[in-house]
Scaffold this active site. Sequence first.
Site, PDB file in Angstrom:
ATOM      1  N   HIS A 181      -7.793  -0.573   5.172  1.00  0.00           N
ATOM      2  CA  HIS A 181      -6.412   0.420   5.703  1.00  0.00           C
ATOM      3  C   HIS A 181      -6.376   1.605   4.970  1.00  0.00           C
ATOM      4  O   HIS A 181      -6.305   2.711   5.255  1.00  0.00           O
ATOM      5  CB  HIS A 181      -5.235  -0.484   6.162  1.00  0.00           C
ATOM      6  CG  HIS A 181      -4.089   0.446   6.637  1.00  0.00           C
ATOM      7  ND1 HIS A 181      -4.130   0.881   7.933  1.00  0.00           N
ATOM      8  CD2 HIS A 181      -2.908   0.567   5.922  1.00  0.00           C
ATOM      9  CE1 HIS A 181      -2.901   1.545   8.091  1.00  0.00           C
ATOM     10  NE2 HIS A 181      -2.079   1.266   6.978  1.00  0.00           N
ATOM     11  N   HIS A 222       0.798  -1.146  -0.331  1.00  0.00           N
ATOM     12  CA  HIS A 222       0.035   0.032   0.043  1.00  0.00           C
ATOM     13  C   HIS A 222       0.689   1.079  -0.088  1.00  0.00           C
ATOM     14  O   HIS A 222       2.095   1.236   0.174  1.00  0.00           O
ATOM     15  CB  HIS A 222      -1.117  -0.095   1.224  1.00  0.00           C
ATOM     16  CG  HIS A 222      -0.385  -0.005   2.759  1.00  0.00           C
ATOM     17  ND1 HIS A 222       0.427  -0.910   2.924  1.00  0.00           N
ATOM     18  CD2 HIS A 222      -0.665   1.081   3.572  1.00  0.00           C
ATOM     19  CE1 HIS A 222       0.814  -0.341   4.247  1.00  0.00           C
ATOM     20  NE2 HIS A 222      -0.018   0.612   4.826  1.00  0.00           N
ATOM     21  N   ASP A 274       5.826   4.798   5.151  1.00  0.00           N
ATOM     22  CA  ASP A 274       6.620   3.988   5.633  1.00  0.00           C
ATOM     23  C   ASP A 274       6.619   2.405   5.006  1.00  0.00           C
ATOM     24  O   ASP A 274       7.152   1.653   5.648  1.00  0.00           O
ATOM     25  CB  ASP A 274       6.161   3.867   7.308  1.00  0.00           C
ATOM     26  CG  ASP A 274       4.699   3.562   7.794  1.00  0.00           C
ATOM     27  OD1 ASP A 274       4.111   3.613   6.721  1.00  0.00           O
ATOM     28  OD2 ASP A 274       4.343   2.569   8.385  1.00  0.00           O
ATOM     29  N   HIS A 275       6.013   2.549   4.079  1.00  0.00           N
ATOM     30  CA  HIS A 275       6.017   1.138   3.071  1.00  0.00           C
ATOM     31  C   HIS A 275       6.640   1.441   1.852  1.00  0.00           C
ATOM     32  O   HIS A 275       6.979   0.290   1.276  1.00  0.00           O
ATOM     33  CB  HIS A 275       4.643   0.538   3.137  1.00  0.00           C
ATOM     34  CG  HIS A 275       3.971   0.022   4.171  1.00  0.00           C
ATOM     35  ND1 HIS A 275       3.980  -1.179   4.829  1.00  0.00           N
ATOM     36  CD2 HIS A 275       3.844   0.646   5.494  1.00  0.00           C
ATOM     37  CE1 HIS A 275       3.568  -1.380   6.232  1.00  0.00           C
ATOM     38  NE2 HIS A 275       3.162   0.003   6.399  1.00  0.00           N
ATOM     39  N   HIS A 307       4.686  -4.474  10.666  1.00  0.00           N
ATOM     40  CA  HIS A 307       4.913  -3.548  12.188  1.00  0.00           C
ATOM     41  C   HIS A 307       5.112  -4.704  12.996  1.00  0.00           C
ATOM     42  O   HIS A 307       4.428  -5.878  13.116  1.00  0.00           O
ATOM     43  CB  HIS A 307       3.976  -2.640  12.308  1.00  0.00           C
ATOM     44  CG  HIS A 307       3.761  -1.552  11.531  1.00  0.00           C
ATOM     45  ND1 HIS A 307       4.791  -0.428  11.848  1.00  0.00           N
ATOM     46  CD2 HIS A 307       2.953  -1.183  10.412  1.00  0.00           C
ATOM     47  CE1 HIS A 307       4.443   0.607  10.849  1.00  0.00           C
ATOM     48  NE2 HIS A 307       3.592  -0.097   9.933  1.00  0.00           N
ATOM     49  N   ASP A 319      -0.170  -3.435   6.230  1.00  0.00           N
ATOM     50  CA  ASP A 319      -0.842  -3.037   7.450  1.00  0.00           C
ATOM     51  C   ASP A 319      -2.367  -3.547   7.491  1.00  0.00           C
ATOM     52  O   ASP A 319      -3.404  -2.777   8.024  1.00  0.00           O
ATOM     53  CB  ASP A 319      -0.819  -1.490   7.564  1.00  0.00           C
ATOM     54  CG  ASP A 319       0.704  -1.079   7.696  1.00  0.00           C
ATOM     55  OD1 ASP A 319       1.390  -1.841   7.995  1.00  0.00           O
ATOM     56  OD2 ASP A 319       0.922   0.424   7.812  1.00  0.00           O
ATOM     57  N   HIS A 356       1.439   4.048   1.841  1.00  0.00           N
ATOM     58  CA  HIS A 356       1.684   4.679   2.867  1.00  0.00           C
ATOM     59  C   HIS A 356       3.271   4.749   3.103  1.00  0.00           C
ATOM     60  O   HIS A 356       3.919   4.116   2.709  1.00  0.00           O
ATOM     61  CB  HIS A 356       1.389   3.990   4.232  1.00  0.00           C
ATOM     62  CG  HIS A 356       0.100   4.483   4.679  1.00  0.00           C
ATOM     63  ND1 HIS A 356      -0.888   3.858   5.647  1.00  0.00           N
ATOM     64  CD2 HIS A 356      -0.942   5.150   4.436  1.00  0.00           C
ATOM     65  CE1 HIS A 356      -2.144   4.106   5.644  1.00  0.00           C
ATOM     66  NE2 HIS A 356      -2.222   5.200   4.824  1.00  0.00           N
TER      67      HIS A 356
HETATM   68 ZN   LIG Z   1       0.018   1.642   6.462  1.00  0.00          ZN
END
Ligand SMILES: [Zn+2]
Length: 246
Positions: free
Chosen positions: A117, A60, A64-65, A174, A136, A62
């Site tokens: 998400h 996805h 942080d990915h 995570h 996530d 985001h």
């Molecule tokens: Zn995420």
Amino acid sequence: MAVEQAIELVAVPALSDNYVWLMHDAASGETVAVDPGEAAPVLKAAEDRGWTITQVWNTHWHPDHVGGNAEIKAATGATITGPAEEGRIPTLDRIIGEGDGVRIGVHEGTAIAVGAHTSGHIAIHLPGEAIVFTGDTLFAMGCGRLFEGTPADMFAAMRKLEALPGETRVCCGHEYTVSNGRYAVVAEPNNDEAKAALAQAERLRAEGKPTLPSTIAAERATNPFMRAATSEELGERRAAKDSFKG
Ligand SMILES: [Zn+2]
């Protein structure tokens, strides 16, 4: 001599509590980095093992990915595959969605649409390796926050993931297992398997070890979001977890 070699799987800690999954196929020499939120620790983890990253897979959009996508591509020439996400992953070479295939060497995987998400979130399942990358969406004893979807969307995603074979290793984005477990034993106070899973996660973290991968069988037994009977119950639990101080 043809010796069947299993894929090697490594969880690389990144940012504050992310894992970037490195998957290496010795037969083809291919290495996939899944959800690299940053590049440096991922490139180092590969280099330490003598691996060169040939592909990046994203679940996805985001940051942080996907934050390490461009730097990894510049360093290695890796190709980048992920979901459309309304154009919010500008570094993609190839867009995949429900049912589309990926491969590392001869090992094949399939994208599963699990939007909730984020609206375009995918999981990637490699049935021959018993691995699913869940980003996530599904965490050990938890699920992602509902930023772009509804409880019904997450409930539908849980049904798809729950249906994978029990031995499938759940590789998520995570290290949230202890926090999730503390909520899981409140959501289901009579769930002894969740209590045991929380105790094990606390032991592993005290030793500085990852709690992942989990398995689909373990999530069926312990995850209060996968175990929610209705989308309403899932939504109530998600709202409770959002404000849970565990
Ligand atoms: Zn995420």
